[in-house]
Design a protein around this motif. Sequence first.
Motif, PDB file in Angstrom:
ATOM      1  N   LEU A   1      36.595  33.810 -10.819  1.00 28.57           N
ATOM      2  CA  LEU A   1      35.472  33.319  -9.866  1.00 28.57           C
ATOM      3  C   LEU A   1      36.485  31.401  -9.485  1.00 28.57           C
ATOM      4  O   LEU A   1      37.606  31.346 -10.741  1.00 28.57           O
ATOM      5  N   GLN A   2      35.705  31.020  -8.508  1.00 24.73           N
ATOM      6  CA  GLN A   2      36.061  29.874  -7.902  1.00 24.73           C
ATOM      7  C   GLN A   2      35.486  28.706  -8.181  1.00 24.73           C
ATOM      8  O   GLN A   2      35.851  27.616  -8.774  1.00 24.73           O
ATOM      9  N   PHE A   3      34.662  28.969  -9.070  1.00 25.10           N
ATOM     10  CA  PHE A   3      33.822  27.517  -9.440  1.00 25.10           C
ATOM     11  C   PHE A   3      34.474  26.612 -11.015  1.00 25.10           C
ATOM     12  O   PHE A   3      35.114  27.439 -11.799  1.00 25.10           O
ATOM     13  N   ASP A   4      34.644  25.319 -11.070  1.00 24.53           N
ATOM     14  CA  ASP A   4      35.234  24.959 -12.142  1.00 24.53           C
ATOM     15  C   ASP A   4      34.373  24.763 -13.737  1.00 24.53           C
ATOM     16  O   ASP A   4      32.862  25.351 -13.128  1.00 24.53           O
ATOM     17  N   PHE A   5      34.843  25.467 -14.435  1.00 19.66           N
ATOM     18  CA  PHE A   5      34.292  26.277 -15.923  1.00 19.66           C
ATOM     19  C   PHE A   5      33.601  25.368 -16.240  1.00 19.66           C
ATOM     20  O   PHE A   5      31.796  24.640 -17.157  1.00 19.66           O
ATOM     21  N   GLY A   6      34.250  23.638 -16.764  1.00 17.12           N
ATOM     22  CA  GLY A   6      34.024  22.837 -17.589  1.00 17.12           C
ATOM     23  C   GLY A   6      32.995  21.614 -16.393  1.00 17.12           C
ATOM     24  O   GLY A   6      31.961  20.992 -17.718  1.00 17.12           O
ATOM     25  N   ASN A   7      32.506  21.865 -15.557  1.00 17.10           N
ATOM     26  CA  ASN A   7      31.787  20.699 -14.552  1.00 17.10           C
ATOM     27  C   ASN A   7      30.583  21.498 -15.064  1.00 17.10           C
ATOM     28  O   ASN A   7      29.448  20.750 -15.151  1.00 17.10           O
ATOM     29  N   ASN A   8      30.891  23.063 -15.398  1.00 16.68           N
ATOM     30  CA  ASN A   8      29.038  24.021 -15.542  1.00 16.68           C
ATOM     31  C   ASN A   8      28.889  24.276 -16.900  1.00 16.68           C
ATOM     32  O   ASN A   8      27.332  24.575 -16.691  1.00 16.68           O
ATOM     33  N   GLU A   9      29.548  23.778 -17.877  1.00 12.26           N
ATOM     34  CA  GLU A   9      29.327  24.594 -18.719  1.00 12.26           C
ATOM     35  C   GLU A   9      28.523  23.118 -19.572  1.00 12.26           C
ATOM     36  O   GLU A   9      28.969  21.842 -19.565  1.00 12.26           O
TER      37      GLU A   9
END
Length: 79
Positions: A50-58
């Motif tokens: 996945l390309q989206f940032d994990f931390g910013n979306n958690e």
Amino acid sequence: MNKTQLIVAAAAALLASSVAFAADEPPKFEVADKNGDGVVDAAEHKAAGLQFDFGNNETDGDGTLNKDEYQAALDAECA
């Protein structure tokens, strides 16, 4: 090129373009959630490519992405 060859060539080109398009789509939540526990953790996120940032979306602080967080991240990425 006869009519049959033209039809076969067109079908092959259409199939190839469909496969290329599908490869660009991120996996559905159920596919990314490899262990089936109802959330996507950082390791599953990385394994899914996945390309989206994990931390910013958690956003709820539990260290995983639930289905709503996952979908919101995909929606934001496509916007």
